[in-house]
Design an enzyme around this catalytic site. Sequence first.
Site, mmCIF file in Angstrom:
data_model
loop_
_atom_site.group_PDB
_atom_site.id
_atom_site.type_symbol
_atom_site.label_atom_id
_atom_site.label_comp_id
_atom_site.label_asym_id
_atom_site.label_seq_id
_atom_site.Cartn_x
_atom_site.Cartn_y
_atom_site.Cartn_z
ATOM 1 N N GLN A 60 2.993 9.921 1.108
ATOM 2 C CA GLN A 60 4.315 9.313 1.248
ATOM 3 C C GLN A 60 5.256 9.677 0.105
ATOM 4 O O GLN A 60 6.468 9.536 0.240
ATOM 5 C CB GLN A 60 4.197 7.792 1.339
ATOM 6 C CG GLN A 60 3.521 7.328 2.609
ATOM 7 C CD GLN A 60 3.330 5.822 2.592
ATOM 8 O OE1 GLN A 60 2.312 5.335 2.125
ATOM 9 N NE2 GLN A 60 4.324 5.101 3.075
ATOM 10 N N GLY A 80 0.837 -1.191 0.000
ATOM 11 C CA GLY A 80 0.000 0.000 0.000
ATOM 12 C C GLY A 80 0.872 1.241 0.000
ATOM 13 O O GLY A 80 1.996 1.219 0.499
ATOM 14 N N HIS A 103 -2.006 7.962 6.827
ATOM 15 C CA HIS A 103 -1.029 8.801 6.111
ATOM 16 C C HIS A 103 -1.689 10.056 5.551
ATOM 17 O O HIS A 103 -1.106 11.144 5.598
ATOM 18 C CB HIS A 103 -0.382 8.031 4.958
ATOM 19 C CG HIS A 103 0.702 7.098 5.368
ATOM 20 N ND1 HIS A 103 1.865 7.534 5.963
ATOM 21 C CD2 HIS A 103 0.810 5.756 5.262
ATOM 22 C CE1 HIS A 103 2.644 6.487 6.208
ATOM 23 N NE2 HIS A 103 2.024 5.398 5.796
ATOM 24 N N HIS A 152 -4.359 2.026 7.771
ATOM 25 C CA HIS A 152 -2.953 2.448 7.818
ATOM 26 C C HIS A 152 -2.706 3.545 6.773
ATOM 27 O O HIS A 152 -2.116 4.590 7.079
ATOM 28 C CB HIS A 152 -2.062 1.221 7.557
ATOM 29 C CG HIS A 152 -0.606 1.523 7.452
ATOM 30 N ND1 HIS A 152 0.297 1.172 8.419
ATOM 31 C CD2 HIS A 152 0.121 2.145 6.483
ATOM 32 C CE1 HIS A 152 1.512 1.561 8.054
ATOM 33 N NE2 HIS A 152 1.426 2.150 6.879
ATOM 34 N N GLU A 153 -3.167 3.312 5.542
ATOM 35 C CA GLU A 153 -2.925 4.280 4.466
ATOM 36 C C GLU A 153 -3.737 5.558 4.677
ATOM 37 O O GLU A 153 -3.256 6.658 4.392
ATOM 38 C CB GLU A 153 -3.227 3.663 3.098
ATOM 39 C CG GLU A 153 -2.370 2.458 2.746
ATOM 40 C CD GLU A 153 -0.874 2.677 2.833
ATOM 41 O OE1 GLU A 153 -0.404 3.826 2.683
ATOM 42 O OE2 GLU A 153 -0.146 1.693 3.053
ATOM 43 N N CYS A 166 5.944 -0.219 7.210
ATOM 44 C CA CYS A 166 5.601 0.961 6.416
ATOM 45 C C CYS A 166 6.788 1.331 5.535
ATOM 46 O O CYS A 166 7.932 1.329 6.002
ATOM 47 C CB CYS A 166 5.248 2.112 7.365
ATOM 48 S SG CYS A 166 4.784 3.622 6.520
ATOM 49 N N LEU A 167 6.502 1.671 4.285
ATOM 50 C CA LEU A 167 7.574 2.086 3.379
ATOM 51 C C LEU A 167 8.246 3.371 3.852
ATOM 52 O O LEU A 167 9.395 3.629 3.497
ATOM 53 C CB LEU A 167 7.028 2.260 1.958
ATOM 54 C CG LEU A 167 6.487 0.971 1.318
ATOM 55 C CD1 LEU A 167 5.895 1.276 -0.052
ATOM 56 C CD2 LEU A 167 7.559 -0.091 1.221
#
Length: 167
Positions: A50, A45, A137, A133-134, A91-92
């Site tokens: 991000q 994701g 962000h 989660h996304e 997480c990226l």
Amino acid sequence: MILEILEYPDPRLRTIAKPVNEVTDDIRKLIDDMFETMYDAPGIGLAATQVNVHKQIIVMDLSEDKSEPRVFINPQIEVLDGDLEDMQEGCLSVPGFYEDVSRIEHCMIRAMGRDGKAFEIEARGLLAVCIQHEMDHLNGKLFVDYLSALKRNRIRKKLEKQHKQSA
């Protein structure tokens, strides 16, 4: 085109994303670039925040073989039951760290797709956790915000040290 993924504690990750008014060719190009970036990372994701684009856009693919790309523009969540599920998240934007986070296990997601058409989907398990989660962000929040201050500071210090060493 592969985009740069911002890493914690970059303050730009705290920017609140704005709704997308219209799905244009530029938005579709951004979506394509986000998928390329997410698959390259590799991740499941990615929120536009991000990659330092502060629009309410999420791309996601929970499949093993990159066969189920999903796009969520201006996503909203409705909780369908209040049961929480603990799941290990990574997480990226916080590379190399994984921690358990409690999230709603069952929800309804309403959003627009790549075509600009509204849709809704009932989500459970990994999909429900990943969308939350996304969406965090998009609201300037990271999964480390759910951790104790001690753990969060330890992660921040390790990443700051890595950033200095690679600079």
